[in-house]
Design a protein around this motif. Sequence first.
Motif, PDB file in Angstrom:
ATOM      1  N   LYS A 170       0.872  -1.105  -0.131  1.00 35.38           N
ATOM      2  CA  LYS A 170      -0.138   0.044  -0.083  1.00 35.38           C
ATOM      3  C   LYS A 170       1.019   1.253  -0.048  1.00 35.38           C
ATOM      4  O   LYS A 170       1.822   1.313   0.914  1.00 35.38           O
ATOM      5  N   VAL A 171       0.777   2.056  -0.955  1.00 36.15           N
ATOM      6  CA  VAL A 171       1.497   3.264  -1.142  1.00 36.15           C
ATOM      7  C   VAL A 171       0.629   4.512  -0.859  1.00 36.15           C
ATOM      8  O   VAL A 171      -0.523   4.732  -1.459  1.00 36.15           O
ATOM      9  N   LEU A 172       1.002   5.345  -0.028  1.00 34.19           N
ATOM     10  CA  LEU A 172       0.271   6.723   0.224  1.00 34.19           C
ATOM     11  C   LEU A 172       0.974   7.874  -0.319  1.00 34.19           C
ATOM     12  O   LEU A 172       1.998   8.035   0.204  1.00 34.19           O
ATOM     13  N   VAL A 173       0.485   8.513  -1.007  1.00 32.15           N
ATOM     14  CA  VAL A 173       0.850   9.761  -1.572  1.00 32.15           C
ATOM     15  C   VAL A 173       0.435  11.146  -1.024  1.00 32.15           C
ATOM     16  O   VAL A 173      -1.003  11.258  -1.483  1.00 32.15           O
ATOM     17  N   LEU A 174       1.231  12.035  -0.461  1.00 34.56           N
ATOM     18  CA  LEU A 174       0.484  13.275   0.131  1.00 34.56           C
ATOM     19  C   LEU A 174       0.952  14.351  -0.978  1.00 34.56           C
ATOM     20  O   LEU A 174       2.016  14.712  -1.246  1.00 34.56           O
ATOM     21  N   GLY A 175      -0.178  14.862  -1.503  1.00 38.31           N
ATOM     22  CA  GLY A 175       0.091  15.830  -2.553  1.00 38.31           C
ATOM     23  C   GLY A 175      -0.080  15.264  -3.948  1.00 38.31           C
ATOM     24  O   GLY A 175       0.556  14.361  -4.346  1.00 38.31           O
ATOM     25  N   GLY A 176      -1.347  15.865  -4.599  1.00 37.63           N
ATOM     26  CA  GLY A 176      -1.406  15.333  -5.999  1.00 37.63           C
ATOM     27  C   GLY A 176      -0.841  16.551  -6.947  1.00 37.63           C
ATOM     28  O   GLY A 176      -1.361  16.564  -7.993  1.00 37.63           O
ATOM     29  N   GLY A 177       0.212  17.107  -6.741  1.00 26.81           N
ATOM     30  CA  GLY A 177       0.821  17.943  -7.608  1.00 26.81           C
ATOM     31  C   GLY A 177       1.730  17.205  -8.627  1.00 26.81           C
ATOM     32  O   GLY A 177       1.547  15.750  -8.934  1.00 26.81           O
ATOM     33  N   VAL A 178       2.702  17.649  -9.160  1.00 31.35           N
ATOM     34  CA  VAL A 178       3.735  17.082 -10.100  1.00 31.35           C
ATOM     35  C   VAL A 178       4.325  15.894  -9.608  1.00 31.35           C
ATOM     36  O   VAL A 178       4.346  14.676  -9.889  1.00 31.35           O
ATOM     37  N   LYS A 227      -5.679   7.751   9.376  1.00 36.05           N
ATOM     38  CA  LYS A 227      -6.235   6.464   9.156  1.00 36.05           C
ATOM     39  C   LYS A 227      -5.412   5.566   8.113  1.00 36.05           C
ATOM     40  O   LYS A 227      -5.092   4.518   8.464  1.00 36.05           O
ATOM     41  N   HIS A 228      -4.816   6.536   7.312  1.00 37.50           N
ATOM     42  CA  HIS A 228      -3.704   5.591   6.071  1.00 37.50           C
ATOM     43  C   HIS A 228      -2.627   5.178   6.621  1.00 37.50           C
ATOM     44  O   HIS A 228      -1.981   4.180   5.949  1.00 37.50           O
ATOM     45  N   ILE A 229      -1.951   6.077   7.316  1.00 39.93           N
ATOM     46  CA  ILE A 229      -0.605   5.530   7.778  1.00 39.93           C
ATOM     47  C   ILE A 229      -0.660   4.266   8.830  1.00 39.93           C
ATOM     48  O   ILE A 229       0.545   3.570   8.607  1.00 39.93           O
ATOM     49  N   LYS A 230      -1.778   3.771   9.229  1.00 43.74           N
ATOM     50  CA  LYS A 230      -1.538   2.576  10.019  1.00 43.74           C
ATOM     51  C   LYS A 230      -1.509   1.499   9.025  1.00 43.74           C
ATOM     52  O   LYS A 230      -0.939   0.163   9.587  1.00 43.74           O
ATOM     53  N   GLU A 257       1.978   4.981  15.117  1.00 43.10           N
ATOM     54  CA  GLU A 257       0.869   4.419  14.673  1.00 43.10           C
ATOM     55  C   GLU A 257       1.124   3.458  13.342  1.00 43.10           C
ATOM     56  O   GLU A 257       0.438   2.725  12.923  1.00 43.10           O
ATOM     57  N   MET A 258       2.510   3.836  12.731  1.00 37.99           N
ATOM     58  CA  MET A 258       3.029   2.811  11.591  1.00 37.99           C
ATOM     59  C   MET A 258       3.567   1.687  12.204  1.00 37.99           C
ATOM     60  O   MET A 258       3.833   1.608  13.116  1.00 37.99           O
ATOM     61  N   ARG A 259       3.313   0.838  11.063  1.00 33.10           N
ATOM     62  CA  ARG A 259       3.785  -0.496  11.259  1.00 33.10           C
ATOM     63  C   ARG A 259       5.644  -0.528  11.071  1.00 33.10           C
ATOM     64  O   ARG A 259       6.072   0.140  10.423  1.00 33.10           O
ATOM     65  N   PRO A 260       6.209  -1.168  11.855  1.00 34.73           N
ATOM     66  CA  PRO A 260       7.766  -1.567  12.064  1.00 34.73           C
ATOM     67  C   PRO A 260       8.158  -1.405  10.312  1.00 34.73           C
ATOM     68  O   PRO A 260       7.737  -2.427   9.630  1.00 34.73           O
ATOM     69  N   GLY A 261       9.123  -0.917   9.872  1.00 33.54           N
ATOM     70  CA  GLY A 261       9.936  -1.093   8.450  1.00 33.54           C
ATOM     71  C   GLY A 261       9.092  -0.397   7.616  1.00 33.54           C
ATOM     72  O   GLY A 261       9.287  -0.276   6.377  1.00 33.54           O
ATOM     73  N   THR A 262       7.884   0.454   7.998  1.00 36.00           N
ATOM     74  CA  THR A 262       7.193   1.561   6.917  1.00 36.00           C
ATOM     75  C   THR A 262       8.268   2.463   6.411  1.00 36.00           C
ATOM     76  O   THR A 262       9.168   3.095   7.122  1.00 36.00           O
ATOM     77  N   ILE A 289      16.559   5.987  10.761  1.00 34.14           N
ATOM     78  CA  ILE A 289      15.397   5.294  11.274  1.00 34.14           C
ATOM     79  C   ILE A 289      15.043   5.886  12.593  1.00 34.14           C
ATOM     80  O   ILE A 289      15.794   6.048  13.537  1.00 34.14           O
ATOM     81  N   ILE A 290      13.724   6.294  12.789  1.00 30.62           N
ATOM     82  CA  ILE A 290      13.115   6.567  13.885  1.00 30.62           C
ATOM     83  C   ILE A 290      11.921   5.817  14.349  1.00 30.62           C
ATOM     84  O   ILE A 290      11.016   5.626  13.383  1.00 30.62           O
ATOM     85  N   ASP A 291      11.743   5.363  15.515  1.00 35.09           N
ATOM     86  CA  ASP A 291      10.824   4.546  15.942  1.00 35.09           C
ATOM     87  C   ASP A 291      10.339   3.513  14.819  1.00 35.09           C
ATOM     88  O   ASP A 291       9.173   2.901  14.532  1.00 35.09           O
ATOM     89  N   ASP A 292      11.439   2.725  14.373  1.00 38.28           N
ATOM     90  CA  ASP A 292      11.378   1.672  13.428  1.00 38.28           C
ATOM     91  C   ASP A 292      10.840   1.793  12.187  1.00 38.28           C
ATOM     92  O   ASP A 292      10.403   1.196  11.313  1.00 38.28           O
ATOM     93  N   VAL A 293      10.837   3.439  11.864  1.00 38.59           N
ATOM     94  CA  VAL A 293      10.243   3.841  10.415  1.00 38.59           C
ATOM     95  C   VAL A 293      11.430   4.325   9.770  1.00 38.59           C
ATOM     96  O   VAL A 293      11.936   5.158  10.108  1.00 38.59           O
TER      97      VAL A 293
END
Length: 374
Positions: A170-178, A227-230, A257-262, A289-293
């Motif tokens: 699952k890929v979350l993209v913040l921003g719908g610009g270029v 919601k999505h970052i989880k 709130e994210m899974r380890p390795g995100t 890496i911060i908090d396993d992210v």
Amino acid sequence: MIIGVPKEIKNNENRVGVTPAGVMELVRHGHTVFVQQSAGLQSGFEDDEYIGAGAKILPTIEEVYQTAEMIIKVKEPIAPEYSLIKKDQLLFTYFHFASSEVLTRAMIDSGSVCVSYETVEDPDRSLPLLTPMSEVAGRMSIQQGAKYLEKPLKGRGILLGGVPGVAPAKVLVLGGGVVGTQAAKMAAGMGADVTILDISPKRLKYLDDVMPANVNTEYSNEYTIRKHIKTSDLIVGGVLIPGAKAPKLITRDMLKEMRPGTVLVDVAVDQGGCFETTKPTTHQDPVYIIDDVVHYSVANMPGAVPYTSTMALTNVTLPYAIQLANKGWKKACAENEPLKKGLNVINGDVVYPAISEAFDLPLKDVNAYTSKLD
């Protein structure tokens, strides 16, 4: 005009300000171009190609700055270059002033004229000189994100596109610009399950119309982001406010709130980043890496693909460089409103509002300069 093209000295910055083809066009317009020795080598351009295009080669960066009336670069000057910049010298490059008070004050102190690629703005609010690098960075964000999702690189161990019988990442993209559009296209092409968030209903409608079926669009707000970052495996930050600091859309507390390795890829790092935990990194040491992210926030992503990037950059900057050289910056900016918006600092004065606001500096009216034609 005497134009100088120095070699980039920022860590792993392999691009060069002008291609040999660009040099030939500048020379054809009657200008003299000095290129630092080996400046284009990492982009695939030999000194002999520049000489063949009409350039003169200088051995040191000091000689380039000392000789030139106008400097054409790729990245902002860094500390070793500050003392080389002369009063009234015209600098045409990416600056991203709002993310660095040190750089801003150094350019103010230099007395130079700074025209920033990233704030040249067309009437439709598009950024023609930022667009090609945003396209490169947007596409690269998925390449890099996919790589750092691998377990040996501390990611979740997920193949972006999955395989038959196994769900894709699952890929979350913040921003719908270029940046966001290019990132979503690449991720979708690799088979990922993609969601784009943006605050413009008009933009979301457009993206919903043109994107493939594995790309979904949603209106962006804190609730939706949380919601999505989880459940997201790769999150790309591509939010831009022209000339200003990027908004912090993902805060430190959200990492838990994210899974380890995100994996987080912040393409907005040049403008301060849109993740609270973003800090600029280099191609030599790209992640932390911060908090396993896993955080990837290389400040010059397109520098890793310098041939493509340099060609794309010169395609869009050259027409403006020719105008600046042919007419001088005052007349060129007076006659070209988009180019005028590229003026950020003039002879010690800040003339771009977002920079003034970022560091509480006095703001001078840019028209006071461009109306005084030589």
